[in-house]
Design a protein around this motif. Structure first.
Motif, PDB file in Angstrom:
ATOM      1  N   ALA A 196      38.346  38.400  24.251  1.00 35.92           N
ATOM      2  CA  ALA A 196      38.980  38.035  25.524  1.00 35.92           C
ATOM      3  C   ALA A 196      37.921  38.066  26.614  1.00 35.92           C
ATOM      4  CB  ALA A 196      40.093  39.012  25.862  1.00 35.92           C
ATOM      5  N   GLN A 197      38.206  37.356  27.697  1.00 32.75           N
ATOM      6  CA  GLN A 197      37.331  37.398  28.886  1.00 32.75           C
ATOM      7  C   GLN A 197      38.251  37.304  30.088  1.00 32.75           C
ATOM      8  OE1 GLN A 197      34.799  34.074  27.950  1.00 32.75           O
ATOM      9  NE2 GLN A 197      36.311  32.615  28.657  1.00 32.75           N
ATOM     10  N   TYR A 198      38.177  38.305  30.942  1.00 30.12           N
ATOM     11  CA  TYR A 198      39.161  38.417  32.008  1.00 30.12           C
ATOM     12  C   TYR A 198      38.539  38.266  33.388  1.00 30.12           C
ATOM     13  CZ  TYR A 198      42.260  40.192  28.377  1.00 30.12           C
ATOM     14  OH  TYR A 198      43.017  40.328  27.245  1.00 30.12           O
ATOM     15  N   ASP A 199      39.386  37.766  34.275  1.00 32.23           N
ATOM     16  CA  ASP A 199      39.000  37.542  35.669  1.00 32.23           C
ATOM     17  C   ASP A 199      39.294  38.820  36.464  1.00 32.23           C
ATOM     18  OD1 ASP A 199      38.492  36.383  38.142  1.00 32.23           O
ATOM     19  OD2 ASP A 199      40.501  35.533  38.297  1.00 32.23           O
ATOM     20  N   GLY A 200      38.254  39.426  37.011  1.00 28.18           N
ATOM     21  CA  GLY A 200      38.446  40.607  37.856  1.00 28.18           C
ATOM     22  C   GLY A 200      39.179  41.707  37.126  1.00 28.18           C
ATOM     23  N   GLU A 255      42.300  41.601  36.254  1.00 26.68           N
ATOM     24  CA  GLU A 255      43.558  40.978  35.839  1.00 26.68           C
ATOM     25  C   GLU A 255      43.514  40.717  34.331  1.00 26.68           C
ATOM     26  OE1 GLU A 255      45.831  40.515  38.110  1.00 26.68           O
ATOM     27  OE2 GLU A 255      44.520  41.053  39.789  1.00 26.68           O
ATOM     28  N   PHE A 256      44.628  40.199  33.830  1.00 26.01           N
ATOM     29  CA  PHE A 256      44.660  39.761  32.446  1.00 26.01           C
ATOM     30  C   PHE A 256      44.612  38.233  32.355  1.00 26.01           C
ATOM     31  CE2 PHE A 256      45.657  44.110  31.666  1.00 26.01           C
ATOM     32  CZ  PHE A 256      45.057  44.352  30.433  1.00 26.01           C
ATOM     33  N   ASP A 257      44.228  37.607  33.476  1.00 30.18           N
ATOM     34  CA  ASP A 257      44.060  36.157  33.467  1.00 30.18           C
ATOM     35  C   ASP A 257      42.677  35.829  32.898  1.00 30.18           C
ATOM     36  OD1 ASP A 257      46.460  35.988  34.797  1.00 30.18           O
ATOM     37  OD2 ASP A 257      45.506  36.017  36.781  1.00 30.18           O
ATOM     38  N   GLU A 258      42.594  34.668  32.283  1.00 33.42           N
ATOM     39  CA  GLU A 258      41.333  34.205  31.684  1.00 33.42           C
ATOM     40  C   GLU A 258      40.236  34.070  32.768  1.00 33.42           C
ATOM     41  OE1 GLU A 258      41.057  33.361  28.418  1.00 33.42           O
ATOM     42  OE2 GLU A 258      39.310  32.051  28.342  1.00 33.42           O
ATOM     43  N   ALA A 259      39.028  34.529  32.450  1.00 33.18           N
ATOM     44  CA  ALA A 259      37.903  34.335  33.379  1.00 33.18           C
ATOM     45  C   ALA A 259      37.584  32.845  33.486  1.00 33.18           C
ATOM     46  CB  ALA A 259      36.686  35.079  32.865  1.00 33.18           C
ATOM     47  N   HIS A 260      37.027  32.440  34.629  1.00 32.64           N
ATOM     48  CA  HIS A 260      36.688  31.029  34.825  1.00 32.64           C
ATOM     49  C   HIS A 260      35.408  30.947  35.669  1.00 32.64           C
ATOM     50  CE1 HIS A 260      38.403  31.729  38.790  1.00 32.64           C
ATOM     51  NE2 HIS A 260      39.428  32.296  38.169  1.00 32.64           N
TER      52      HIS A 260
END
Ligand code: SAM
Length: 262
Positions: free
Chosen positions: A234-238, A240-245
């Motif tokens: 997985a790779q997360y944004d900040g 959060e559990f949202d995908e990093a971009h």
């Protein structure tokens, strides 16, 4: 072996917790806790690399679910962590260790390094060495979690990091200047630290520390990981559990290396 410059995180250890006083380590611990539970069936034994003065490790220890070991290259930071461990009546273990030269053979369910510690690695070879050394601590089921900051973060952070100053409760005055070189993707924080006499004015000693960090894009990190046998879970944004971009400011990677010999 360490990539970090000599003398960094020596005097800063005296004031690190005050400089970081706005960081909510309890919240960060909740995030790491949730990440571990999301990706590992039964995380128990965990190792924090580059744990600094132990704030995150101690917040995790207070959840009373983990056996936790914190390590850092700076003996001054580890000394502070041990003191806090005692004062907070925690049960974490702390020791000095360079994550580019891992000297223990014990295995952990989760190994993690957060708060830009990986950004102290300046070249692809150093990050590859870090990933390779971490395998000594992992089984095929273990997780390796680390975060890194991105160029967009550095561009934004200059506005609040540059020319920061303060006086700490233990009579140190500090100034921080901060600059970011976009072409080289190098972020430099310079600390001037003055130890004051009891009158709060007379300067007893003065120290300087220059911290140079390499700032990575998500794509650059992918290219490095692709050279290893790690898998990205997985790779997360900040936080959060949202995908990093590509616009993420801080990215948390969750890796696993199923091909490791257990
Ligand atoms: C920004 S601080 C983060 C400390 C801690 N993780 C926190 O959240 O407060 C970076 C830490 O990385 C450590 N560090 C840098 N290079 C290291 C290395 N090669 N091995 C172990 N620790 C290292 C420094 O000593 C410092 O404590």
């Amino acid at each position: 072996m360490a990539a970090i410059e000599k003398g960094v995180y020596t005097k800063l250890a005296e004031i690190y917790d005050e400089v970081m006083s706005e960081v909510d380590y309890d919240l960060w611990a909740d995030y790491i806790d949730a990440l571990m539970l999301q990706h590992h069936p039964d995380p128990k034994k965990i190792m924090e690399l580059a744990c600094g003065t132990g704030s995150l490790a101690l917040s995790l220890d207070e959840l009373e679910c983990y056996e936790i070991w914190g390590t850092d290259m700076s003996s001054q930071m580890i000394e502070k962590a041990r003191l806090k461990n005692k004062l907070r009546m925690c049960n974490a273990t702390f020791s000095v260790m360079d994550f580019l030269d891992i000297t223990m053979s014990e295995k952990f369910d989760v190994v993690f390094a957060v708060f830009d510690s990986i950004n102290y690695l300046h070249t692809t070879d150093e990050v590859l060495r870090f990933l390779s050394e971490c395998k000594k601590l992992l089984t095929p089921q273990s997780l390796l979690i680390f975060d890194f900051t991105t160029p967009i973060n550095s561009e934004e952070a200059i506005s609040y990091l540059h020319n920061e100053q303060g006086i700490t409760n233990n009579n140190f005055r500090f100034y921080r200047s901060s600059r970011y070189n976009k072409e080289e993707q190098i972020h430099v924080n310079e600390f001037q630290i003055q130890q004051l006499a009891e009158d709060g004015k007379t300067i007893l000693k003065e120290f300087r520390e220059t911290h140079r960090q390499k700032i990575y894009t998500l794509r650059q990190m992918h290219d490095i990981i692709a050279q290893t046998d790690y898998e990205i879970k997985a790779q997360y944004d900040g936080f959060e559990f949202d995908e990093a971009h590509d616009e993420s400011l801080r990215i948390t990677m969750v890796l696993q290396c199923p091909s490791i010999q257990s």
